[in-house]
Design an enzyme around this catalytic site. Structure first.
Site, mmCIF file in Angstrom:
data_model
loop_
_atom_site.group_PDB
_atom_site.id
_atom_site.type_symbol
_atom_site.label_atom_id
_atom_site.label_comp_id
_atom_site.label_asym_id
_atom_site.label_seq_id
_atom_site.Cartn_x
_atom_site.Cartn_y
_atom_site.Cartn_z
ATOM 1 N N ARG A 40 0.540 -1.093 0.323
ATOM 2 C CA ARG A 40 -0.327 0.032 0.255
ATOM 3 C C ARG A 40 0.933 1.299 0.294
ATOM 4 N NH1 ARG A 40 -5.089 -0.916 2.095
ATOM 5 N NH2 ARG A 40 -5.952 -2.562 0.740
ATOM 6 N N ARG A 44 -3.357 6.611 0.506
ATOM 7 C CA ARG A 44 -4.342 8.628 0.854
ATOM 8 C C ARG A 44 -3.048 8.409 1.582
ATOM 9 N NH1 ARG A 44 -9.347 5.373 3.157
ATOM 10 N NH2 ARG A 44 -8.050 3.915 3.384
ATOM 11 N N ARG A 53 -7.153 11.608 -6.988
ATOM 12 C CA ARG A 53 -8.426 10.657 -7.015
ATOM 13 C C ARG A 53 -9.600 11.528 -6.559
ATOM 14 N NH1 ARG A 53 -8.952 6.354 -4.624
ATOM 15 N NH2 ARG A 53 -11.209 6.897 -5.266
ATOM 16 N N ASP A 89 -6.571 -3.601 -7.563
ATOM 17 C CA ASP A 89 -7.429 -4.331 -6.216
ATOM 18 C C ASP A 89 -7.901 -5.335 -6.176
ATOM 19 O OD1 ASP A 89 -8.040 -2.699 -3.392
ATOM 20 O OD2 ASP A 89 -9.837 -4.556 -3.807
ATOM 21 N N TYR A 164 -14.782 -11.863 0.561
ATOM 22 C CA TYR A 164 -15.655 -10.693 0.672
ATOM 23 C C TYR A 164 -16.723 -11.121 -0.009
ATOM 24 C CZ TYR A 164 -11.802 -7.647 1.611
ATOM 25 O OH TYR A 164 -11.138 -6.606 2.386
HETATM 26 O O1 CP3 Z 1 0.647 0.133 -2.737
HETATM 27 C C1 CP3 Z 1 0.187 -0.711 -3.459
HETATM 28 O O2 CP3 Z 1 -0.388 -1.747 -2.354
HETATM 29 C C2 CP3 Z 1 -1.317 -0.565 -4.686
HETATM 30 C C3 CP3 Z 1 -2.018 -0.680 -4.410
HETATM 31 C C4 CP3 Z 1 -2.599 -2.139 -3.821
HETATM 32 C C5 CP3 Z 1 -4.348 -1.690 -3.378
HETATM 33 N N1 CP3 Z 1 -5.275 -2.477 -3.098
HETATM 34 C C6 CP3 Z 1 -5.319 -0.188 -3.965
HETATM 35 C C7 CP3 Z 1 -6.138 0.095 -2.530
HETATM 36 C C8 CP3 Z 1 -3.042 -3.462 -3.612
HETATM 37 C C9 CP3 Z 1 -1.695 -4.229 -3.291
HETATM 38 C C10 CP3 Z 1 -4.918 -3.719 -2.929
HETATM 39 C C11 CP3 Z 1 -4.649 -5.561 -2.293
HETATM 40 C C12 CP3 Z 1 -5.909 -5.139 -1.396
HETATM 41 N N2 CP3 Z 1 -8.057 -4.326 -1.344
HETATM 42 C C13 CP3 Z 1 -5.951 -5.944 -0.190
HETATM 43 C C14 CP3 Z 1 -4.626 -7.090 0.421
HETATM 44 C C15 CP3 Z 1 -3.269 -6.247 0.904
HETATM 45 C C16 CP3 Z 1 -4.046 -5.964 2.675
HETATM 46 O O3 CP3 Z 1 -4.098 -4.871 2.845
HETATM 47 O O4 CP3 Z 1 -4.186 -6.872 3.177
HETATM 48 C C17 CP3 Z 1 -6.883 -6.220 -0.019
HETATM 49 C C18 CP3 Z 1 -7.635 -7.214 1.456
HETATM 50 C C19 CP3 Z 1 -7.936 -5.295 -0.781
HETATM 51 C C20 CP3 Z 1 -9.465 -4.895 -0.869
HETATM 52 C C21 CP3 Z 1 -9.279 -3.568 -0.138
HETATM 53 N N3 CP3 Z 1 -9.347 -2.750 -1.193
HETATM 54 C C22 CP3 Z 1 -8.940 -2.879 1.199
HETATM 55 C C23 CP3 Z 1 -9.134 -3.382 2.405
HETATM 56 C C24 CP3 Z 1 -9.670 -1.785 1.180
HETATM 57 C C25 CP3 Z 1 -9.355 -0.051 1.698
HETATM 58 C C26 CP3 Z 1 -10.801 0.429 2.578
HETATM 59 C C27 CP3 Z 1 -10.669 1.035 2.990
HETATM 60 O O5 CP3 Z 1 -10.866 2.831 2.126
HETATM 61 O O6 CP3 Z 1 -9.903 1.607 3.645
HETATM 62 C C28 CP3 Z 1 -9.477 -1.273 -0.415
HETATM 63 C C29 CP3 Z 1 -9.583 0.321 -1.000
HETATM 64 C C30 CP3 Z 1 -8.416 0.478 -1.265
HETATM 65 N N4 CP3 Z 1 -6.910 -0.027 -2.526
HETATM 66 C C31 CP3 Z 1 -7.832 1.624 -1.742
HETATM 67 C C32 CP3 Z 1 -6.460 1.319 -2.202
HETATM 68 C C33 CP3 Z 1 -5.079 2.626 -2.262
HETATM 69 C C34 CP3 Z 1 -8.389 3.144 -0.594
HETATM 70 C C35 CP3 Z 1 -9.011 3.855 -1.405
HETATM 71 C C36 CP3 Z 1 -9.546 5.254 -1.774
HETATM 72 O O7 CP3 Z 1 -8.254 5.547 -1.367
HETATM 73 O O8 CP3 Z 1 -10.108 6.076 -1.785
#
Ligand code: CP3
Length: 359
Positions: A40, A44, A53, A89, A164
């Site tokens: 990540r 944000r 974004r 994602d 999910y």
């Molecule tokens: O920088 C990186 O690591 C690459 C991008 C990446 C994202 N999601 C972008 C993202 C990666 C590798 C993921 C994987 C992901 N997504 C996982 C496995 C990694 C982990 O954290 O265990 C999981 C479980 C998800 C599912 C998911 N998507 C979650 C739990 C969330 C967060 C929700 C929140 O708002 O807190 C997301 C959304 C997400 N994926 C964001 C990002 C940057 C945030 C969305 C935003 O910026 O509006």
């Protein structure tokens, strides 16, 4: 039927990143310093991310190659990390096969109609190589721009994706998922098998377009006891690792709270096992066994402490990694960067890891 992709492995030319510190460490070859990147790292915590974004829903952003390229590059420019991770994602391939999913800010993926029965499985069709032209395009743009910096592709593992799909969103106890796993094992087996196909296809698309390593996120597998993981989850994850094995790119396998599963997660077919902060790397090395690398594992919350504490804790991680006896360690956090983290603390940590591990 789609065509079998062209024979991968040795025939593929070595990319410009082949001799990067990250890929050398992944292959356990001598390195000038320990490579570091952060799960990540894009997102944000970065003001430049929030800016691009603005007004663009998460999953729309993932389908726009210009945005994916810019967001993936942001942490590389800022922190000087040793690898980029593709901005996307784990639910993007589910959307590509027609699942009604959105990502709600501060919540995570939400599925409109959860999958709970054998009949529901019909909605989960295979992912075809041409289903995601925007991914192929974004990876191509990125690899050209990144040059000698490797791009890590990734996907969600079958269990984490299933959690999910079955719960309909994030969960703490996974009761519906486990109810299916324990109570309807044939439906469960078919579900994770379909997800293994989708995940394999998603990773192949990224590798074929130029990603030079992959990480399989089984973020929530830590909810399972080892026997259950071995019986109900590991075969599907092993299928994914087998599917990408011919490409010869390093395969990383990560989950949170998976201390009791580290050995099995390696056996599933990973070259490198990601470790959260709960198990020190010397102990993780014992659990994973010889021949595999480790990635991790600074507690992300340490980043909120003063710099000298961050450095002491990072040094402890580097020290514990010496148990691996070679270069088979990639520095990372034990889980993702948190949105409220100070990006400057991350930039300082990268420089520190490079300096403190110089050899
Ligand atoms: O920088 C990186 O690591 C690459 C991008 C990446 C994202 N999601 C972008 C993202 C990666 C590798 C993921 C994987 C992901 N997504 C996982 C496995 C990694 C982990 O954290 O265990 C999981 C479980 C998800 C599912 C998911 N998507 C979650 C739990 C969330 C967060 C929700 C929140 O708002 O807190 C997301 C959304 C997400 N994926 C964001 C990002 C940057 C945030 C969305 C935003 O910026 O509006």
């Amino acid at each position: 039927m789609s065509e079998t992709p062209a024979a991968p492995s040795g025939q593929r030319p070595r990319g410009a990143a082949y001799d990067s510190v990250f890929l050398r460490a992944a292959r356990n070859e001598p390195v000038p310093h320990t490579p570091v990147w952060f799960m990540r790292q894009a997102g944000r915590s970065l003001p430049e991310y929030l800016k691009v974004r603005e007004g663009v829903p998460m999953l729309d952003a993932c389908m726009r190659p210009d945005l994916v390229k810019e967001i993936t590059l942001q942490p590389v420019r800022r922190h000087k990390v040793d690898a980029a991770i593709f901005f996307s994602d784990i639910v993007v391939p589910l959307k590509a096969v027609g699942i009604d999913v959105e990502i709600k800010g501060g919540v995570g993926p939400v599925i409109a109609d959860p999958i709970r029965t054998a009949a529901d499985l019909q909605r989960l069709r295979p992912l075809e190589p041409d289903d995601m032209p925007y991914i192929t395009e974004a990876v191509g743009l990125l690899v050209a721009e990144l040059g000698a910096t490797p791009l890590i592709g990734f996907a969600g593992a079958p269990f984490t994706l299933a959690s999910y799909l079955v719960e309909g969103g994030p969960s703490k106890s996974y009761e519906n998922t486990k109810a299916m796993m324990y109570g309807a094992p044939e439906v469960w087996a078919e579900l994770v098998d379909r997800l293994a196909q989708i995940t394999s296809a998603f990773l192949k698309i990224q590798i074929e377009a130029g990603a030079s390593a992959v990480q399989l996120f089984d973020s929530w597998a830590g909810a399972l006891a080892p026997d259950e993981y071995r019986r109900s989850v590991m075969p599907a994850s092993a299928k994914v690792f087998d599917a990408v094995e011919p490409y010869g790119v390093p395969r990383i396998h990560f989950g949170v709270n998976t201390g009791e599963l580290l050995g099995l997660m390696g056996q599933a077919g990973a070259d490198i096992v990601g470790v959260d902060w709960r198990v020190p790397l010397d102990e993780a090395a014992n659990r994973v066994g010889p021949g595999k690398g480790l990635q991790g594992n600074l507690d992300p919350a340490v980043l909120y402490a003063p710099t000298h504490v961050v450095e002491t804790k990072a040094r402890e991680v580097l020290h514990a990694a010496q148990a691996l006896g070679g270069s088979h360690h990639i520095f990372n956090l034990g889980h993702g960067v948190m949105p409220t983290m100070d990006p400057d603390a991350l930039t300082r940590l990268v420089a520190f890891v490079h300096e403190a591990s110089a050899r």
